[in-house]
Design a protein around this motif. Sequence first.
Motif, PDB file in Angstrom:
ATOM      1  N   LEU A 162       0.845  -1.195   0.000  1.00 48.69           N
ATOM      2  CA  LEU A 162       0.000   0.000   0.000  1.00 48.69           C
ATOM      3  C   LEU A 162       0.874   1.237   0.000  1.00 48.69           C
ATOM      4  CD1 LEU A 162      -0.112   1.320   3.142  1.00 48.69           C
ATOM      5  CD2 LEU A 162      -1.460  -0.739   3.524  1.00 48.69           C
ATOM      6  N   ASP A 163       0.299   2.338  -0.488  1.00 47.96           N
ATOM      7  CA  ASP A 163       1.016   3.607  -0.551  1.00 47.96           C
ATOM      8  C   ASP A 163       0.006   4.734  -0.597  1.00 47.96           C
ATOM      9  OD1 ASP A 163       3.056   5.469  -0.728  1.00 47.96           O
ATOM     10  OD2 ASP A 163       3.534   5.074  -2.829  1.00 47.96           O
ATOM     11  N   ASP A 164       0.474   5.944  -0.320  1.00 43.90           N
ATOM     12  CA  ASP A 164      -0.335   7.150  -0.495  1.00 43.90           C
ATOM     13  C   ASP A 164       0.266   7.939  -1.636  1.00 43.90           C
ATOM     14  OD1 ASP A 164       1.626   9.318   1.022  1.00 43.90           O
ATOM     15  OD2 ASP A 164       1.573   7.381   2.043  1.00 43.90           O
ATOM     16  N   THR A 165      -0.560   8.402  -2.557  1.00 48.05           N
ATOM     17  CA  THR A 165      -0.059   9.020  -3.778  1.00 48.05           C
ATOM     18  C   THR A 165      -1.157   9.818  -4.458  1.00 48.05           C
ATOM     19  OG1 THR A 165       0.684   8.519  -6.034  1.00 48.05           O
ATOM     20  CG2 THR A 165      -0.522   6.797  -4.904  1.00 48.05           C
ATOM     21  N   SER A 166      -0.736  10.798  -5.258  1.00 48.09           N
ATOM     22  CA  SER A 166      -1.703  11.544  -6.067  1.00 48.09           C
ATOM     23  C   SER A 166      -1.876  10.946  -7.446  1.00 48.09           C
ATOM     24  CB  SER A 166      -1.246  13.006  -6.203  1.00 48.09           C
ATOM     25  OG  SER A 166      -0.023  13.073  -6.915  1.00 48.09           O
ATOM     26  N   GLY A 167      -1.061   9.920  -7.787  1.00 50.81           N
ATOM     27  CA  GLY A 167      -1.258   9.324  -9.103  1.00 50.81           C
ATOM     28  C   GLY A 167      -0.144   8.448  -9.622  1.00 50.81           C
ATOM     29  N   ASN A 168       0.976   9.040 -10.038  1.00 51.84           N
ATOM     30  CA  ASN A 168       2.007   8.280 -10.740  1.00 51.84           C
ATOM     31  C   ASN A 168       2.606   7.150  -9.904  1.00 51.84           C
ATOM     32  OD1 ASN A 168       1.893   9.617 -13.211  1.00 51.84           O
ATOM     33  ND2 ASN A 168       3.330  11.191 -12.578  1.00 51.84           N
ATOM     34  N   ALA A 169       2.870   7.413  -8.635  1.00 53.75           N
ATOM     35  CA  ALA A 169       3.432   6.356  -7.785  1.00 53.75           C
ATOM     36  C   ALA A 169       2.440   5.216  -7.620  1.00 53.75           C
ATOM     37  CB  ALA A 169       3.820   6.924  -6.416  1.00 53.75           C
ATOM     38  N   GLY A 170       1.159   5.547  -7.549  1.00 53.62           N
ATOM     39  CA  GLY A 170       0.138   4.508  -7.419  1.00 53.62           C
ATOM     40  C   GLY A 170       0.043   3.648  -8.659  1.00 53.62           C
ATOM     41  N   ILE A 171       0.149   4.267  -9.825  1.00 55.65           N
ATOM     42  CA  ILE A 171       0.117   3.505 -11.075  1.00 55.65           C
ATOM     43  C   ILE A 171       1.314   2.569 -11.147  1.00 55.65           C
ATOM     44  CG2 ILE A 171       0.276   3.692 -13.584  1.00 55.65           C
ATOM     45  CD1 ILE A 171      -1.260   6.343 -13.359  1.00 55.65           C
ATOM     46  N   ALA A 172       2.486   3.093 -10.830  1.00 54.79           N
ATOM     47  CA  ALA A 172       3.702   2.267 -10.872  1.00 54.79           C
ATOM     48  C   ALA A 172       3.617   1.123  -9.875  1.00 54.79           C
ATOM     49  CB  ALA A 172       4.928   3.130 -10.587  1.00 54.79           C
ATOM     50  N   LEU A 173       3.146   1.421  -8.670  1.00 55.85           N
ATOM     51  CA  LEU A 173       3.030   0.377  -7.650  1.00 55.85           C
ATOM     52  C   LEU A 173       2.034  -0.685  -8.079  1.00 55.85           C
ATOM     53  CD1 LEU A 173       3.865  -0.547  -4.776  1.00 55.85           C
ATOM     54  CD2 LEU A 173       1.863   0.704  -3.928  1.00 55.85           C
ATOM     55  N   ALA A 174       0.881  -0.269  -8.593  1.00 51.26           N
ATOM     56  CA  ALA A 174      -0.150  -1.212  -9.012  1.00 51.26           C
ATOM     57  C   ALA A 174       0.365  -2.127 -10.124  1.00 51.26           C
ATOM     58  CB  ALA A 174      -1.391  -0.457  -9.484  1.00 51.26           C
ATOM     59  N   ALA A 175       1.065  -1.556 -11.093  1.00 49.33           N
ATOM     60  CA  ALA A 175       1.551  -2.351 -12.222  1.00 49.33           C
ATOM     61  C   ALA A 175       2.589  -3.368 -11.785  1.00 49.33           C
ATOM     62  CB  ALA A 175       2.138  -1.425 -13.286  1.00 49.33           C
TER      63      ALA A 175
END
Length: 367
Positions: A118-131
């Motif tokens: 899990l992470d907190d992010t406004s967007g790009n980090a979340g996309i990278a983590l999810a992928a």
Amino acid sequence: MIPYVCTDCASRHEAGLERWRCDCGAPLDLLFEAPPLDLRAIARRPRTLDRYREVLPLPDGVEPVNLGAGVTPVVEDVLGGGPVHLALEYVSPTGSFKDRGAAVLVAAAAASGAREVLDDTSGNAGIALAAHAARLGLRARIFAPEDAAPGKLRIASSLGAEVVRVPGGRAAAATAASVAAAGGSAFYASHAWNPHFLHGTKTFAYSLAEALGWSAPGAVVLPAGNGSLALGAHLGFRELARHGTIGRPPALCLVQAARCAPLCRAFEQGQLAPSPVGETTTMADGVRVASPVRGAQLLAAVRGSGGVVAAVEEEDIEVAMRLLWRKGYAVEPTGALAAAFVHRSGGSLRERYGSLVVALTGSGLKG
């Protein structure tokens, strides 16, 4: 797993699911010293992060998650009245430099036995983590501020992540994520807190030095919110210089949005650490970080390199982004921050530092 060391009190801790900061509250680094690279050996390897495997702090037999991040294009162009090299980090697999950090961090999480990140992010980090989590079959949970760009969150969701919108700004999302991580059942894969992420982003320095014929420019200009690319680059260039692969490390020139610029204010006032500022809305939402976790480290890195921290106005960002798009570089506003500073101050930067590399960090094709 390689142990942690506190950046403040120097306490040492074993790495594990529950450990993401020191008991004193400070962020952690890794007790890891990278060996020198065999340049002839890496020249024969694929152009992925595994190209630099010796310098990555992963257990024996564990490789960075491979979605293709690694060596990104470096293009010669003209900006701010003179020549520059543009580092096209936005062409990474999910459209930002965050792929570098996620590839190493998710591999470390899996090696620790995690089944969820899990992470907190406004967007790009979340996309990278999810992928990268999807690549290894891990669950991913993303805590995002309620005003985060919906297009990026849809991408993270499509990649299999559970997206949790949190009322308030980035700070509120960070608090929610840290509370969720306190239970110990999920790995807090924070791009701000976890040092494995920085050892992923340090490959930016290796990739850039290789593209420049194993040399370093006078300065590298980077956007900075939490500063994970800047700290990674600082780490990587120091390793390369220590082993004699390059000469003097480049100066780090960090750029923030004027509407949320705690690092710039602290730098100009001579402070050792930034004080929190208000989270005023900016088109460069990727750097809307009012209180950077590693702010003191960032300021020390900039000053130690002979660099600067600057802030640019919204109109500067808009002008630079339009200019880059007309040149064929499809970047988002945050990805145009460094270019905005060079477009405005390129002459004085070249006079002070000589050659410049400008990082274009995030794609504008994600909505």
